[in-house]
Design a protein around this motif. Structure first.
Motif, PDB file in Angstrom:
ATOM      1  N   TYR A  36       0.860  -1.193   0.000  1.00 53.44           N
ATOM      2  CA  TYR A  36       0.000   0.000   0.000  1.00 53.44           C
ATOM      3  C   TYR A  36       0.893   1.238   0.000  1.00 53.44           C
ATOM      4  CZ  TYR A  36      -3.488  -3.241   1.994  1.00 53.44           C
ATOM      5  OH  TYR A  36      -4.337  -4.289   2.244  1.00 53.44           O
ATOM      6  N   ILE A  42      -8.095  -0.441   1.442  1.00 51.97           N
ATOM      7  CA  ILE A  42      -8.903  -1.546   0.936  1.00 51.97           C
ATOM      8  C   ILE A  42     -10.325  -1.334   1.458  1.00 51.97           C
ATOM      9  CG2 ILE A  42      -8.201  -3.101   2.857  1.00 51.97           C
ATOM     10  CD1 ILE A  42      -8.140  -5.406   0.792  1.00 51.97           C
ATOM     11  N   THR A  57      -1.867 -11.435  10.296  1.00 50.40           N
ATOM     12  CA  THR A  57      -1.208 -10.466   9.412  1.00 50.40           C
ATOM     13  C   THR A  57       0.059  -9.920  10.059  1.00 50.40           C
ATOM     14  OG1 THR A  57      -3.352  -9.856   8.504  1.00 50.40           O
ATOM     15  CG2 THR A  57      -1.551  -8.349   8.059  1.00 50.40           C
ATOM     16  N   LEU A  94      -2.255  -0.854  13.476  1.00 50.75           N
ATOM     17  CA  LEU A  94      -1.281  -1.875  13.081  1.00 50.75           C
ATOM     18  C   LEU A  94       0.086  -1.209  13.015  1.00 50.75           C
ATOM     19  CD1 LEU A  94      -3.296  -3.734  10.277  1.00 50.75           C
ATOM     20  CD2 LEU A  94      -3.220  -4.190  12.740  1.00 50.75           C
ATOM     21  N   HIS A 112     -14.020  -5.514   7.474  1.00 48.47           N
ATOM     22  CA  HIS A 112     -12.801  -4.777   7.814  1.00 48.47           C
ATOM     23  C   HIS A 112     -12.297  -4.055   6.574  1.00 48.47           C
ATOM     24  CE1 HIS A 112     -11.499  -8.828   6.580  1.00 48.47           C
ATOM     25  NE2 HIS A 112     -10.447  -8.212   6.038  1.00 48.47           N
ATOM     26  N   ILE A 114      -9.378  -0.584   5.174  1.00 49.08           N
ATOM     27  CA  ILE A 114      -8.356   0.433   5.457  1.00 49.08           C
ATOM     28  C   ILE A 114      -8.719   1.657   4.630  1.00 49.08           C
ATOM     29  CG2 ILE A 114      -5.903   1.010   5.216  1.00 49.08           C
ATOM     30  CD1 ILE A 114      -5.327  -2.048   5.503  1.00 49.08           C
ATOM     31  N   ARG A 146       3.468   0.577   3.044  1.00 46.91           N
ATOM     32  CA  ARG A 146       3.285  -0.548   3.972  1.00 46.91           C
ATOM     33  C   ARG A 146       3.173  -1.849   3.181  1.00 46.91           C
ATOM     34  NH1 ARG A 146      -1.792  -2.866   5.555  1.00 46.91           N
ATOM     35  NH2 ARG A 146      -1.475  -4.238   7.336  1.00 46.91           N
ATOM     36  N   SER A 148       1.879  -5.796   3.825  1.00 46.07           N
ATOM     37  CA  SER A 148       1.255  -6.723   4.776  1.00 46.07           C
ATOM     38  C   SER A 148       1.377  -8.139   4.236  1.00 46.07           C
ATOM     39  CB  SER A 148      -0.210  -6.352   5.008  1.00 46.07           C
ATOM     40  OG  SER A 148      -0.960  -6.532   3.829  1.00 46.07           O
ATOM     41  N   THR A 150      -0.492 -11.490   4.798  1.00 46.88           N
ATOM     42  CA  THR A 150      -1.704 -12.054   5.385  1.00 46.88           C
ATOM     43  C   THR A 150      -1.639 -13.568   5.255  1.00 46.88           C
ATOM     44  OG1 THR A 150      -2.894 -10.045   4.839  1.00 46.88           O
ATOM     45  CG2 THR A 150      -4.221 -11.987   5.246  1.00 46.88           C
TER      46      THR A 150
HETATM   47  O1  LIG Z   1      -3.448  -5.553   4.239  1.00 44.50           O
HETATM   48  C1  LIG Z   1      -4.147  -5.778   5.204  1.00 44.50           C
HETATM   49  O2  LIG Z   1      -3.756  -5.643   6.370  1.00 44.50           O
HETATM   50  C2  LIG Z   1      -5.574  -6.238   5.001  1.00 44.50           C
HETATM   51  C3  LIG Z   1      -5.738  -7.066   3.786  1.00 44.50           C
HETATM   52  C4  LIG Z   1      -7.093  -7.703   3.695  1.00 44.50           C
HETATM   53  O3  LIG Z   1      -8.005  -7.389   4.397  1.00 44.50           O
HETATM   54  C5  LIG Z   1      -7.302  -8.759   2.708  1.00 44.50           C
HETATM   55  O4  LIG Z   1      -6.420  -9.009   1.882  1.00 44.50           O
HETATM   56  O5  LIG Z   1      -8.379  -9.390   2.717  1.00 44.50           O
END
Ligand SMILES: O=C(O)CCC(=O)C(=O)O
Ligand SMILES: [Fe+2]
Length: 165
Positions: A36, A42, A57, A94, A112, A114, A146, A148, A150
């Motif tokens: 990101y 997201i 994550t 986070l 959820h 972002i 960033r 992540s 997952t």
């Molecule tokens: O990048 C994240 O922390 C969240 C990603 C997410 O929610 C997803 O890939 O379903």
């Protein structure tokens, strides 16, 4: 989904989490890597039934704010946008080099997402603030890039791909 070997450096973390019993005795077999830029996010979503109801994550690079919404969450009053902004019930900060594990209610009962913003304001809606590096309410944290990781357990995978002519 088709099985492929995880690179060794990543498998190490998938195994470590599995040994911590994060996936109910199953071994994690799926890793999604997202990048990101500041300002990217997201949309609110649920991860769906394909995955065992646990998501782990690993957060690297920038902090971000993960927002949780009820499925029929209120939207900002007066927002005329066809896709109006929802109001989160709570958020999780986070931090860089942190791990977050979402399961049960956090996974099944909430959406959820972002937000697509370049900075986040610290508020008392951040449920894990007491666990984080010291921040004061009202403080603004600038986002940078960033990544992540997952990590999940997917019960149904196809062992080999069959090509038919
Ligand atoms: O990048 C994240 O922390 C969240 C990603 C997410 O929610 C997803 O890939 O379903
Ligand atoms: Fe998700």
């Amino acid at each position: 989904m088709v099985r492929q070997q995880l690179p060794q450096w990543l498998e190490k973390y998938a195994l470590k989490l599995s040994q911590m019993n994060a996936f109910g005795g199953n071994t994690a077999n799926h890793v999604l890597i997202n990048e990101y830029a500041s300002g990217q996010g997201i949309m609110p979503h649920e991860d769906g039934p394909l995955f065992y109801p646990t998501v782990a994550t690993i957060n690297t690079g920038s902090h971000t704010l993960l927002d949780f919404y009820t499925k029929n969450s209120q939207t900002v009053e007066g927002d005329a946008d066809p896709n109006p902004q929802r109001i989160p019930v709570f958020s999780i900060l986070l931090e860089p080099r942190s791990l977050v594990i979402s399961q049960r209610d956090a996974y099944e009962s909430y959406l959820h997402g972002i937000r697509e913003v370049k900075s986040d304001v610290i508020t008392d809606r951040i449920a894990n603030l007491y666990l984080c590096d010291s921040h004061v309410i009202g403080e603004e944290l600038e986002r940078s890039t960033r990544f992540s990781f997952t990590i999940r357990f997917v019960p149904k995978v196809v062992k080999n791909l069959l090509f038919l002519k």
